[in-house]
Design an enzyme around this catalytic site. Structure first.
Site, mmCIF file in Angstrom:
data_model
loop_
_atom_site.group_PDB
_atom_site.id
_atom_site.type_symbol
_atom_site.label_atom_id
_atom_site.label_comp_id
_atom_site.label_asym_id
_atom_site.label_seq_id
_atom_site.Cartn_x
_atom_site.Cartn_y
_atom_site.Cartn_z
ATOM 1 N N CYS A 1 -17.083 31.529 33.756
ATOM 2 C CA CYS A 1 -16.371 30.251 33.678
ATOM 3 C C CYS A 1 -17.408 29.140 33.806
ATOM 4 O O CYS A 1 -18.598 29.406 33.858
ATOM 5 C CB CYS A 1 -15.266 30.148 34.717
ATOM 6 S SG CYS A 1 -15.820 29.958 36.398
ATOM 7 N N SER A 2 -16.962 27.918 33.873
ATOM 8 C CA SER A 2 -17.924 26.819 33.872
ATOM 9 C C SER A 2 -18.797 26.811 35.119
ATOM 10 O O SER A 2 -20.000 26.628 35.026
ATOM 11 C CB SER A 2 -17.228 25.477 33.673
ATOM 12 O OG SER A 2 -16.129 25.361 34.520
#
Length: 106
Positions: A10-11
């Site tokens: 994910c980020s």
């Protein structure tokens, strides 16, 4: 059945940590040995080098990186998919685990 290594990207690697916990519980309930972990997109390459990853799942917030990851993973033969938005939003560890296992061919 051999231990499965499932990497979530994910980020920042933070939002998926709760999902990882729920996926681990689902794996235990199935009697499945799994190494499930989350990393930020910027850390993904070093984990791909250091671990024998069976499948990579992208958080919906980084779906735009799918093409880039496909190029990097193709030579290694690692399947890749974006986590279903509804399952991610509901933090449905069992469904996301099933998605990963389907991609591995289990």
């Amino acid at each position: 059945m051999a231990k499965k290594t499932i990497m979530l990207v994910c980020s920042a690697g933070m939002s998926t940590s709760l999902l990882v916990t729920k996926m681990q519980k689902a794996a235990e309930a199935k009697g499945l040995e799994a190494d499930i972990f989350a990393v930020s997109a910027s850390e993904a390459d070093q984990h791909l080098e250091s671990k024998d990853v069976n499948v990579l799942l992208l958080g919906p917030q980084v779906r735009f990186m799918k093409g880039d990851f496909e190029k990097r993973l193709a030579p290694k033969g690692i399947p890749l998919e974006v986590i279903n938005m509804a399952d991610y939003g509901m933090m449905n560890g069992e469904k996301v685990l099933d998605q990963a296992l389907t991609l591995i061919g289990e």
